[in-house]
Design a protein around this motif. Structure first.
Motif, mmCIF file in Angstrom:
data_model
loop_
_atom_site.group_PDB
_atom_site.id
_atom_site.type_symbol
_atom_site.label_atom_id
_atom_site.label_comp_id
_atom_site.label_asym_id
_atom_site.label_seq_id
_atom_site.Cartn_x
_atom_site.Cartn_y
_atom_site.Cartn_z
ATOM 1 N N ILE A 71 12.638 11.081 0.358
ATOM 2 C CA ILE A 71 11.542 10.704 -0.548
ATOM 3 C C ILE A 71 11.509 9.186 -0.750
ATOM 4 C CG2 ILE A 71 10.642 10.899 -2.896
ATOM 5 C CD1 ILE A 71 11.703 13.726 -2.997
ATOM 6 N N ALA A 72 12.685 8.587 -0.991
ATOM 7 C CA ALA A 72 12.700 7.142 -1.278
ATOM 8 C C ALA A 72 12.193 6.357 -0.070
ATOM 9 C CB ALA A 72 14.116 6.697 -1.667
ATOM 10 N N LEU A 73 12.689 6.721 1.124
ATOM 11 C CA LEU A 73 12.355 5.888 2.278
ATOM 12 C C LEU A 73 10.913 6.086 2.743
ATOM 13 C CD1 LEU A 73 15.727 6.099 4.215
ATOM 14 C CD2 LEU A 73 14.953 4.320 2.656
ATOM 15 N N VAL A 74 10.420 7.318 2.705
ATOM 16 C CA VAL A 74 9.051 7.546 3.203
ATOM 17 C C VAL A 74 8.016 7.321 2.091
ATOM 18 C CG1 VAL A 74 7.493 9.165 4.313
ATOM 19 C CG2 VAL A 74 9.920 9.170 4.911
ATOM 20 N N ILE A 75 8.144 8.119 1.014
ATOM 21 C CA ILE A 75 7.114 8.024 -0.035
ATOM 22 C C ILE A 75 7.327 6.759 -0.873
ATOM 23 C CG2 ILE A 75 6.078 9.207 -2.024
ATOM 24 C CD1 ILE A 75 6.882 11.800 -0.759
ATOM 25 N N GLY A 76 8.600 6.473 -1.181
ATOM 26 C CA GLY A 76 8.908 5.306 -2.014
ATOM 27 C C GLY A 76 8.379 4.009 -1.417
ATOM 28 N N THR A 77 8.706 3.779 -0.132
ATOM 29 C CA THR A 77 8.251 2.519 0.485
ATOM 30 C C THR A 77 6.723 2.450 0.500
ATOM 31 O OG1 THR A 77 10.118 2.763 1.975
ATOM 32 C CG2 THR A 77 8.569 1.033 2.508
ATOM 33 N N SER A 78 6.074 3.586 0.813
ATOM 34 C CA SER A 78 4.610 3.557 0.893
ATOM 35 C C SER A 78 3.987 3.327 -0.477
ATOM 36 C CB SER A 78 4.067 4.868 1.442
ATOM 37 O OG SER A 78 4.804 5.261 2.551
ATOM 38 N N LEU A 79 4.554 3.983 -1.491
ATOM 39 C CA LEU A 79 3.985 3.811 -2.833
ATOM 40 C C LEU A 79 4.220 2.393 -3.354
ATOM 41 C CD1 LEU A 79 2.568 4.869 -5.296
ATOM 42 C CD2 LEU A 79 4.590 6.155 -5.924
ATOM 43 N N MET A 80 5.383 1.844 -3.031
ATOM 44 C CA MET A 80 5.642 0.465 -3.463
ATOM 45 C C MET A 80 4.640 -0.480 -2.801
ATOM 46 S SD MET A 80 9.200 -1.688 -3.276
ATOM 47 C CE MET A 80 10.160 -0.699 -4.373
ATOM 48 N N THR A 81 4.424 -0.279 -1.498
ATOM 49 C CA THR A 81 3.445 -1.109 -0.789
ATOM 50 C C THR A 81 2.056 -0.935 -1.420
ATOM 51 O OG1 THR A 81 4.706 -0.613 1.207
ATOM 52 C CG2 THR A 81 2.580 -1.668 1.528
ATOM 53 N N THR A 82 1.722 0.322 -1.749
ATOM 54 C CA THR A 82 0.410 0.591 -2.350
ATOM 55 C C THR A 82 0.234 -0.169 -3.667
ATOM 56 O OG1 THR A 82 0.574 2.816 -1.455
ATOM 57 C CG2 THR A 82 -1.126 2.447 -3.099
ATOM 58 N N GLU A 83 1.284 -0.161 -4.492
ATOM 59 C CA GLU A 83 1.164 -0.880 -5.772
ATOM 60 C C GLU A 83 0.980 -2.372 -5.532
ATOM 61 O OE1 GLU A 83 3.474 0.123 -9.147
ATOM 62 O OE2 GLU A 83 3.776 2.186 -8.527
ATOM 63 N N PHE A 84 1.707 -2.901 -4.548
ATOM 64 C CA PHE A 84 1.525 -4.326 -4.220
ATOM 65 C C PHE A 84 0.081 -4.594 -3.780
ATOM 66 C CE2 PHE A 84 6.265 -5.102 -2.892
ATOM 67 C CZ PHE A 84 6.595 -5.283 -4.218
ATOM 68 N N ILE A 85 -0.445 -3.665 -2.949
ATOM 69 C CA ILE A 85 -1.811 -3.831 -2.434
ATOM 70 C C ILE A 85 -2.806 -3.909 -3.598
ATOM 71 C CG2 ILE A 85 -3.698 -2.621 -1.247
ATOM 72 C CD1 ILE A 85 -1.632 -1.496 0.709
ATOM 73 N N ILE A 86 -2.689 -2.947 -4.511
ATOM 74 C CA ILE A 86 -3.631 -2.896 -5.635
ATOM 75 C C ILE A 86 -3.481 -4.152 -6.498
ATOM 76 C CG2 ILE A 86 -4.222 -1.634 -7.754
ATOM 77 C CD1 ILE A 86 -3.386 0.952 -6.324
ATOM 78 N N GLY A 87 -2.218 -4.508 -6.788
ATOM 79 C CA GLY A 87 -1.972 -5.663 -7.656
ATOM 80 C C GLY A 87 -2.472 -6.957 -7.047
ATOM 81 N N LYS A 110 -11.938 0.775 -1.026
ATOM 82 C CA LYS A 110 -12.577 0.731 0.289
ATOM 83 C C LYS A 110 -11.508 0.512 1.350
ATOM 84 C CE LYS A 110 -16.742 -1.382 -1.551
ATOM 85 N NZ LYS A 110 -16.304 -2.348 -2.597
ATOM 86 N N LYS A 111 -11.572 1.287 2.436
ATOM 87 C CA LYS A 111 -10.529 1.193 3.462
ATOM 88 C C LYS A 111 -10.356 -0.248 3.975
ATOM 89 C CE LYS A 111 -8.735 3.064 7.693
ATOM 90 N NZ LYS A 111 -8.873 3.882 8.877
ATOM 91 N N PRO A 112 -11.453 -0.991 4.251
ATOM 92 C CA PRO A 112 -11.259 -2.361 4.749
ATOM 93 C C PRO A 112 -10.476 -3.233 3.760
ATOM 94 C CG PRO A 112 -13.559 -1.672 4.997
ATOM 95 C CD PRO A 112 -12.877 -0.594 4.230
ATOM 96 N N ASP A 113 -10.670 -2.990 2.458
ATOM 97 C CA ASP A 113 -9.926 -3.782 1.463
ATOM 98 C C ASP A 113 -8.437 -3.452 1.539
ATOM 99 O OD1 ASP A 113 -12.302 -4.748 0.700
ATOM 100 O OD2 ASP A 113 -12.344 -3.831 -1.307
ATOM 101 N N THR A 114 -8.128 -2.150 1.584
ATOM 102 C CA THR A 114 -6.723 -1.736 1.646
ATOM 103 C C THR A 114 -6.083 -2.282 2.924
ATOM 104 O OG1 THR A 114 -7.438 0.305 0.598
ATOM 105 C CG2 THR A 114 -5.202 0.269 1.449
ATOM 106 N N MET A 115 -6.781 -2.119 4.068
ATOM 107 C CA MET A 115 -6.210 -2.575 5.339
ATOM 108 C C MET A 115 -6.105 -4.101 5.368
ATOM 109 S SD MET A 115 -5.227 0.016 6.889
ATOM 110 C CE MET A 115 -4.667 -0.528 8.492
ATOM 111 N N ASP A 116 -7.036 -4.772 4.717
ATOM 112 C CA ASP A 116 -6.999 -6.232 4.665
ATOM 113 C C ASP A 116 -5.725 -6.710 3.956
ATOM 114 O OD1 ASP A 116 -8.273 -8.789 5.013
ATOM 115 O OD2 ASP A 116 -8.502 -8.816 2.821
ATOM 116 N N GLU A 117 -5.375 -6.041 2.865
ATOM 117 C CA GLU A 117 -4.149 -6.408 2.145
ATOM 118 C C GLU A 117 -2.914 -6.033 2.961
ATOM 119 O OE1 GLU A 117 -3.676 -8.138 -0.538
ATOM 120 O OE2 GLU A 117 -5.806 -8.342 -0.953
ATOM 121 N N LEU A 118 -2.973 -4.849 3.602
ATOM 122 C CA LEU A 118 -1.821 -4.376 4.366
ATOM 123 C C LEU A 118 -1.534 -5.278 5.562
ATOM 124 C CD1 LEU A 118 -1.828 -0.510 4.975
ATOM 125 C CD2 LEU A 118 0.139 -1.915 4.489
#
Ligand code: PHE
Length: 448
Positions: free
Chosen positions: A51-67, A404-412
């Motif tokens: 959970i930590a390595l798969v979901i945790g890393t993705s969720l942490m990245t997601t929070e960074f993206i939104i922030g 919007k997907k382009p916004d998320t991918m732009d941050e990623l």
């Protein structure tokens, strides 16, 4: 509306260290061994790691993206990125969650301060196990000492947060987090030479899958969110201080790996020691606070190591309480236009009003302790098993389906400059795997 200038972390290392400062803390050294001990050891560890390595890393990245996209506190971030009344409410839930965690977290934070005092005074030297256990009971039942320690801790946190993110947070994390890692490795080496090392390691690393059930899953999910500081907007707030050039996925990966490493080290220190001294691995709150002083007893230079360890633990804990208070203060300053010092003071007072009863609920015979469930346990349980999984689910759903997907991918990808295939995979996890996994675990626990 008054335009406020937002600070940024000054370097890539600055973000990693500040986020690691938030992630590393009592969650790794106190809560992880408690949870692993109560949930069958090895089976819990495996689920936790996945959970930590798969979901945790993705969720942490997601929070960074939104922030980083919104450059705002969690409430403002959702409002900026998507209109409508629902999403800012997710931010409000996050701020409320930070507040509830801070309340009970400062209980144990106060203990670390108390134990630092005990190490300076040499209270552990020459003591046997019953005496060390008695010290924990007397300390937590003392009429005022744990409360004073808790309030001092809260005041220290408020002082740092009132001064602002960059001065406050980055500077403390830079040297001290790596030092904590060094001392934990030394402790590990010592623990591995104890007579119960074999049994302890077997308990921690040998998965007994018959122990796996819905509670283990939700506890592992809650623990990984708690330990990584995700699912409640803390890292949306930190993400809002990250500059455009930084690589969000690689920062999140480094922090997740460091956090997981420290949790595993804590297990390698605590379980061999517990098996050596005859302490139950499911001892709960007292586990770390009894096994660790016993390990120091066995070491040459134990007094010195004990002192440094509790000093570093206090600091690791402080960088976590800072990040929790920062969520509330960023929201209050931006949403209600309070000054930072005023926001820090008001929110600390409100925290103390819940935190003090949480500390008192630890006393034997406390009226805040009903049927073996203290107010402390209740706060811990509702935040880790409800607020954070639900918050985490809404955050991934937001980034995967509503932004919007382009916004998320732009941050990623930092405007398309970073390698794409791996980031596409992360987007897939954010959109499908993480929400489904969280829903399945959550629902299986409800149906239990
Ligand atoms: N992650 C911190 C720890 O492991 C606790 C924390 C939870 C901090 C949520 C911030 C937000 O101790």
């Amino acid at each position: 509306m008054q335009k406020q200038k937002r600070e940024n972390f000054s370097s890539k290392l600055g973000i990693i260290l500040a986020t690691a400062g938030s992630a590393l803390g009592l969650g790794n050294i106190y809560r992880f061994p408690c949870e692993a001990g109560a949930n069958g050891g090895g089976a819990f560890l495996i689920v936790y790691l996945i959970i930590a390595l798969v979901i945790g890393t993705s969720l942490m990245t997601t929070e960074f993206i939104i922030g980083r996209r919104a450059k705002a506190n969690p409430i403002g971030a959702f409002r900026k990125l998507r209109s409508g009344p629902f999403w800012p409410f997710v931010g409000i839930l996050g701020v409320l969650c930070a507040f509830l965690i801070l309340a009970f977290y400062t209980t144990v934070a106060g203990w670390t301060l108390g134990y630092l005092g005990k190490s300076v005074a040499g209270h552990f030297s020459g003591q046997d196990l019953p005496q060390i256990q008695q010290q924990f009971t007397s300390f937590t039942n003392h009429p005022w000492l744990p409360l004073v320690c808790q309030l001092v801790f809260l005041a220290l946190t408020a002082l740092v947060v009132a001064r602002g993110v960059k001065n406050g947070i980055e500077r403390y994390s830079k040297i001290l987090m790596p030092l904590l890692l060094v001392i934990m490795v030394i402790l590990c080496v010592k623990s591995l030479t104890l007579s119960g090392a074999h049994d302890g390691l077997k308990f921690f690393f040998n998965p007994d899958f018959s122990k796996l059930n819905a509670s283990v899953l939700i506890n592992a999910l809650g623990q990984s969110f708690f330990s990584l500081s995700i699912g409640m907007g803390c890292l949306i707030t930190y993400g809002s201080y990250i500059s455009k050039e930084d690589n969000l996925l690689s920062s999140a990966t480094s922090v997740t790996l460091a956090d997981t490493l420290v949790a595993i080290l804590a297990g390698i220190i605590i379980f061999p020691a517990a098996f050596t001294f005859g302490i139950q691995p499911e001892a709960g709150a007292s586990l770390a606070f009894t096994t660790l002083p016993m390990v120091f007893q066995q070491m040459t230079g134990g007094y010195f190591f004990c002192l440094i360890f509790f000093l570093l633990l206090v600091i690791a804990t402080l960088t976590s309480t800072i990040s929790l208070l920062e969520v509330i203060v960023a929201a209050l300053t931006e949403e209600l236009h309070l000054s930072r010092p005023a926001a820090a003071i008001y929110s600390s007072i409100a925290t103390a009003l819940i935190g003090i009863p949480a500390t008192l609920s630890f006393r034997n015979g406390s009226i805040l302790n009903l049927g073996g469930h203290s107010l402390f346990d209740l706060l811990d349980h509702i935040t880790a098993s409800y607020f954070m999984p639900i918050g985490g689910l809404l955050i991934v759903l937001f980034a995967g389906w509503w932004m919007k997907k382009p916004d998320t991918m732009d941050e990623l990808t930092n405007g398309g400059t970073l390698s794409l295939p791996i980031r596409r995979a992360v987007y897939f996890i954010i959109r499908y795997i993480a929400p489904v996994a969280i829903i399945v675990i959550f629902v299986s626990q409800m149906l239990k």
